[in-house]
Design a protein around this motif. Sequence first.
Motif, PDB file in Angstrom:
ATOM      1  N   CYS A  33      -3.369  11.416   5.588  1.00  0.00           N
ATOM      2  CA  CYS A  33      -2.116  10.668   5.494  1.00  0.00           C
ATOM      3  C   CYS A  33      -1.409  10.645   6.853  1.00  0.00           C
ATOM      4  CB  CYS A  33      -1.221  11.298   4.432  1.00  0.00           C
ATOM      5  SG  CYS A  33       0.354  10.467   4.204  1.00  0.00           S
ATOM      6  N   ALA A  92       0.782   4.121  -2.798  1.00  0.00           N
ATOM      7  CA  ALA A  92       0.451   5.499  -2.427  1.00  0.00           C
ATOM      8  C   ALA A  92       1.572   6.468  -2.801  1.00  0.00           C
ATOM      9  CB  ALA A  92       0.159   5.579  -0.935  1.00  0.00           C
ATOM     10  N   ARG A 120       0.822  -1.213   0.000  1.00  0.00           N
ATOM     11  CA  ARG A 120       0.000   0.000   0.000  1.00  0.00           C
ATOM     12  C   ARG A 120       0.855   1.261   0.000  1.00  0.00           C
ATOM     13  NH1 ARG A 120      -5.618  -0.001   0.931  1.00  0.00           N
ATOM     14  NH2 ARG A 120      -5.220   2.202   0.597  1.00  0.00           N
TER      15      ARG A 120
END
Length: 130
Positions: free
Chosen positions: A53, A38, A34
């Motif tokens: 975030c 990202a 992930r």
Amino acid sequence: MSATRYRRFLKLCEEWPKDEYKKGRDLGTFLRQRVALAFREGENTQISDPEKCDQMYESLARINGNVYRQRFPRIRDTSFTGVTVEECKLLLSGSVQQMDEEKKGLWKTLMERFSKSPEDVPEKEKAPEK
């Protein structure tokens, strides 16, 4: 600022333990994937929602740092079933799941048994005659 976030996530990924028993199902592996998605452009990645975030990073850092385990200690390292940590690790490992896949399910066994003709069934499985 995204460079700092990227470095913090990389450090978290390095610190996150990898469970060798759960190949392909490990939370650390999922987290690394992930982060790679990202931050495709590395330090140059533009983050659309910096607050979200930062919140995700802080949550993952608390989990990795065992904050909740220290805040809420357990009396015993078992669950309501009484299964110990070692037994739970064994049950969740891929080897036990592979054995389950190799075993036939009840439905398949019944279908095979009832689809055979009487001549194919061994003597001990035949019903006794009256």
